[in-house]
Write an enzyme that holds these catalytic residues in place. Structure first.
Site, PDB file in Angstrom:
ATOM      1  N   HIS A 156      -7.673  -5.335  -0.191  1.00 43.99           N
ATOM      2  CA  HIS A 156      -6.473  -4.510  -0.273  1.00 43.99           C
ATOM      3  C   HIS A 156      -5.296  -5.132   0.464  1.00 43.99           C
ATOM      4  O   HIS A 156      -4.197  -4.604   0.427  1.00 43.99           O
ATOM      5  CB  HIS A 156      -6.785  -3.120   0.315  1.00 43.99           C
TER       6      HIS A 156
ATOM      7  N   ASP B 162      -9.911  -4.483  -5.796  1.00 42.28           N
ATOM      8  CA  ASP B 162      -9.334  -3.778  -4.638  1.00 42.28           C
ATOM      9  C   ASP B 162     -10.015  -2.421  -4.529  1.00 42.28           C
ATOM     10  O   ASP B 162      -9.915  -1.592  -5.434  1.00 42.28           O
ATOM     11  CB  ASP B 162      -7.812  -3.609  -4.830  1.00 42.28           C
TER      12      ASP B 162
ATOM     13  N   SER C 196       0.834  -1.199   0.000  1.00 39.53           N
ATOM     14  CA  SER C 196       0.000   0.000   0.000  1.00 39.53           C
ATOM     15  C   SER C 196       0.876   1.259   0.000  1.00 39.53           C
ATOM     16  O   SER C 196       1.730   1.413  -0.864  1.00 39.53           O
ATOM     17  CB  SER C 196      -0.923  -0.076   1.228  1.00 39.53           C
TER      18      SER C 196
END
Lengths: 278, 642
Positions: free
Chosen positions: A245, A217, A95
């Site tokens: 995610h 996602d 991320s």
């Protein structure tokens, strides 16, 4: 300040093996690699860290000026790698940490042999000709949701420390700290994460990289993964058959397989990851 | 609930339970939803079950929160409890409290959500109250920090540094530029910090301040940054121009806090101007008081030094003075008034005048100090002042001195070890609010001795005892005694202040007493010439003559004396030759007088030749005739002959 203490750095795996550094994303800490990092302990020197403000990091090291930008976190990462002096590392960033890794690799290419970017996004908000997935108002809505859980967060600390009857195998230390952090710092990190624009930084990277994208996602839509692949020189994109995610938690076996496939002969065969059966 | 029940088929109670219930696959896909959930999200069963994930039913903010926070916790901890999220429903948002438990053995996640509309309203109020409290606590902290920094600041420079540092510090700006108004109100750039707003340094950003909004002193958000007016009591003192940080995580500028800091800064600038004004008045006053030139007389030399305390703004109450106590008796004073600033400086001025006023023939040091006790009674700032006072008889070298709470004078003899004059001591002036018995003491100076008076800043250091400081001072004073008085004082001050950490006022006064003029009579048989040479050499040394001057003058004197004895006595052995010498402005004036008649050089080859030698030695020679003949020789105390 000792960067290793500041970032709660944990070193494991094979001594003398090439280093692999795991950097967690927004909302979590190094525990989120618990199903992935063990798979590389035979082939790599594994390094896990908590960003300042998260997990077991030194909260007093949070500097609003330094950590108001992702570059500040990238500087922290560079300092950790310099302090360890283990040689060029494989950076596995989830991320927001994939962009932190991009910034670090752009600044100090000597520290990185390759980048594994898990669900990256160089910009979360929409812009002209670019779809990041969110509007600035929606990010404000996230901050409200975080605030709404602020009271509950404070109230929950005490019972959690008492123990976790429903999952005793996790141990109380883990359950008491995972994904819990100072709400004020979390709020700032949310803004730094979701309001940064690092699209231009992609072109500065020369380190070979693997972009891992989930099929679905809500945070980083598929076109963002393509965007990253297209703007990162020498990047390879693998779409995991996973949703959400956090494939490092929900699809760790697929994630490990994709990483091993990419790292190829460089990674020695490893036993099946502990958490992969879940 | 047992784990087997999680996967069991829903029964009636499940379907119409008053809370929303759902069973999810591990990836979050909704497998089953009860009627309440479907109603709250306004969707049909077919739209949801097997098609959507729970996060799709949440508001966008809650969806991100689910993906980044809740889903990971659910994977690691196996459950999340009482999380506040919003469902996205047909009638807007439905706030719910969500609890989810992962049943790994069955491969499902069970979710229960209760309506939290009422509770959320209550929590929102709580949250708002908490935010307000935190915000004002933060504002108060920032204000306090800024105010503390401003109140510590000395002068306009100090305020400038404090406000520019606060701007990029607690006020959180990326940079700042400070514009200050001059006497006519025109703004000029005074300083900047960080990355200040991009403006032309010759053009003040104040155009906007001239509009009505600025008159109340409120900070204004403008495209180029934030303009903070700095209003003093009477006028606009300046403008602080801030560039806000552009980091994603930075808070927007808090105009309320900036307005308050602007007001504090305006007042701090008022104070700074006043302070500088009063400091400059005090400085002027002190300068004018210390600049009075000492009496002039060939019988003594005085050298002084004054070094003000911190940064020229801290004028203290140290002073020195020299004046005639009576004919031939010189008074030297060094004093120290407690405190700083205009009050101390004006008290010093009054006390200095009082010393002159009460000094009179026959009074003497002890009585003078007692009279000063009476004088300081009504002047509060002069209480506890310390004074060292000495009267020097310039003919005999006798010194009468007294110290009221002041460090002891140092006697620096021409030869031998220095002495701290510890006698004649008593308490500071006006101590305990009464007049004191004062004692005094005497000491005799020998020609060439020096007397040093000073204030405590010269030797007092926090890290060493006073006695040690005084020993160091006495040693340093003795080391410099070969030099002329002014150099002696300059060297001593430099040596003593080298290790100083805290700048204090320092006053130094050095009296040099060369002793009485030289005067001898010799009979023309010159039996005493050798003694004269020794005495003259000694006298010259006491005047501070260097070796070259001494040799030249002694030789010139013996030559002139021999000449006088031979040609001026008319052959009478009982005739006298007078040799006299004194110092005028660093030049020794040597006169040799005989009673003979001067004849021009031509008739007396011998006498003329003696004069030639003298001229060669000292350069300047004149001959006066009248009743007898006087040869006058002039030569500087120091340096090579001209």
């Amino acid at each position: 300040m000792d960067p290793l203490a500041r970032n709660n750095v944990t070193v494991g795996g094979a001594e003398g093996a090439p280093p692999m550094v795991f950097a967690h994303g927004f909302g979590c800490d190094q525990v989120m690699w618990r199903f992935v990092a063990p798979a590389f302990e035979a082939s790599h020197r594994t390094v896990l860290l908590d960003h300042v403000g998260a997990g077991g990091s030194d909260l007093s090291a949070y500097d609003p000026a330094r950590h108001g930008r992702l570059d500040g976190y990238a500087e922290d990462l560079v300092e950790v790698l310099d302090a360890l002096a283990l040689g060029p590392a494989v950076l596995v960033g989830h991320s927001v940490s994939s962009m932190i890794g991009v910034l670090a690799a752009a600044a100090r290419p000597d520290l990185f042999s390759s980048l594994v970017l898990v669900c990256p996004s160089p910009r979360y908000t929409d812009d002209e000709g670019y779809r990041g997935g969110f509007t600035a108002e929606q990010i404000a809505d996230l901050l409200d949701t975080m605030d709404a859980n602020y009271l509950g967060w404070s109230a929950q600390i005490a019972p959690v420390i008492m123990g976790v009857p429903h999952r005793p195998e996790l141990g109380q230390e883990l359950a008491s700290s995972f994904c819990r952090t100072d709400p004020a710092l979390a709020r700032r990190f949310a803004r730094t994460t979701f309001l940064s624009d690092n699209r231009a930084d992609l072109a500065r990277v020369r380190t070979p990289s693997l972009v891992l994208q989930c099929r679905e996602d809500a945070i980083a839509p598929p076109e963002v993964g393509h965007y990253v692949r297209d703007h990162l020189a020498g990047a390879e994109l693998v779409v995991l058959d996973a949703t959400g995610h956090c494939p490092n938690l929900s699809a760790s076996a697929e994630l490990v397989a994709a990483m091993k496939g990419y790292l190829g002969a460089g990674a020695a065969p490893a036993p099946a990851p502990a958490g992969a059966s879940r | 609930m047992s784990s087997a029940a999680g996967a069991a088929a829903p029964h009636q109670g499940w379907a119409d339970a008053p809370c929303a219930l759902a069973t999810l696959a591990l990836d979050g896909t909704v497998l089953e939803a009860n009627a309440t959930l479907l109603e709250w999200v306004g969707r049909s069963r077919g739209d949801v079950e097997g098609r959507l994930r729970l996060s799709d039913l949440l508001s966008v903010g809650a969806r991100i929160y689910w993906e980044t926070h809740l889903s990971p916790v659910l994977h690691v901890d196996g459950r999340v409890d009482e999380v506040a999220v919003d469902l996205d429903g047909p009638r807007g948002r439905q706030p719910v409290l969500l609890t989810a438990v992962a049943r790994s053995s069955a491969g499902v996640v069970q979710v229960a959500m209760t309506s939290a509309r009422e509770r959320w309203r209550y929590e929102r109020d709580l949250l708002a109250a908490r935010r307000t409290a935190e915000r004002s606590a933060g504002q108060v902290r920032v204000l306090q920090e800024a105010t503390a920094a401003l109140s510590r600041a000395l002068g306009v420079d100090g305020v400038t540094r404090a406000v520019l540092a606060a701007a990029v510090g607690s006020l959180g700006a990326a940079g700042a530029a400070l514009w200050l108004a001059d006497a006519r109100g025109a703004l000029a750039l005074r300083g900047s910090s960080g990355s200040p707003p991009a403006t032309d340094p010759s053009t003040p950003p104040a155009g906007a301040l001239l509009d009505g909004a600025a008159l109340d002193g409120a900070a204004l958000l403008r495209a180029g940054g934030v303009l903070v007016p700095l209003r003093g009591q009477a006028a606009l003192q300046g403008v602080l121009h801030l560039a806000p940080r552009d980091d994603p995580a930075s808070d927007p500028p808090d105009l309320e806090v900036l307005t308050a800091v602007g007001q504090q800064t305006g007042l701090a600038l008022d104070r700074a101007h006043l302070y500088e004004q009063s400091a400059s008045v005090a400085r002027e006053l002190q300068h004018s008081l210390l600049a009075v030139s000492p009496p002039e007389d060939g019988r003594f030399a005085v050298a002084t030094a004054y070094r003000p305390g911190v940064a020229m703004l801290e004028v203290g109450g140290d002073w020195y003075d020299t004046f005639w106590a009576e004919d031939g008796v010189l008074a030297v004073v060094v004093g120290d008034v407690v405190g700083r600033g205009l009050r101390a400086a004006s008290a010093m001025g009054q006390l200095r005048s009082a010393v002159r006023a009460v000094a009179a023939p026959g009074v003497g040091p002890a009585r003078l100090l007692s009279r000063l006790d009476r004088f300081v009674e009504p002047i509060e700032a002069a209480g506890m002042a310390t004074v060292a006072y000495a009267e020097v008889d310039l003919d005999t070298g006798r010194v009468r001195y007294a110290c009221a709470g002041h460090p002891p004078p140092v006697l620096v003899p021409r030869c031998g070890p220095p002495r701290l004059l510890w006698d004649g001591r008593s308490v500071p002036l006006g101590a305990f609010g009464r007049v004191h018995e004062r004692s005094e003491a005497e000491v005799d100076l020998s020609p060439g001795d020096r007397l040093l008076l000073y204030t405590d800043g010269l030797f007092e250091r926090r890290e060493r005892p006073l006695e040690v400081g005084l020993e160091v001072l006495a040693h340093a004073a003795a080391a410099g005694r070969g030099a002329p008085p002014a150099e002696h004082v300059a060297g001593l001050t430099a040596t003593m202040l080298r290790d100083e950490r805290v700048r204090d006022d320092v006053c130094v006064l050095l009296l040099d007493w060369p002793g009485p003029p030289f005067s001898r009579r010799l009979s023309a048989d010159l039996r005493e010439l050798s003694a004269l040479r020794h005495e003259l050499a000694d006298w010259l040394a006491a005047q501070g003559a260097d070796d070259a001057a001494r040799d030249d003058l002694v030789l010139a004197a013996s030559e002139a004396t021999a000449n006088a004895a031979e040609h001026g006595s008319g052959g009478r052995p009982e005739a006298l030759v007078r040799v006299g010498a004194h110092v005028e402005d660093g030049v020794v004036v040597l006169a040799v007088h005989d009673e003979g008649r001067w004849r021009p050089p031509v008739p007396s080859v011998e006498r003329g030749r003696g004069l030639g030698i003298i001229r060669a030695l000292v350069g300047e020679v004149s001959v006066e005739t009248g009743s007898g003949t006087t040869v006058v020789v002039r030569r500087a105390l120091r340096g090579e002959r001209p």
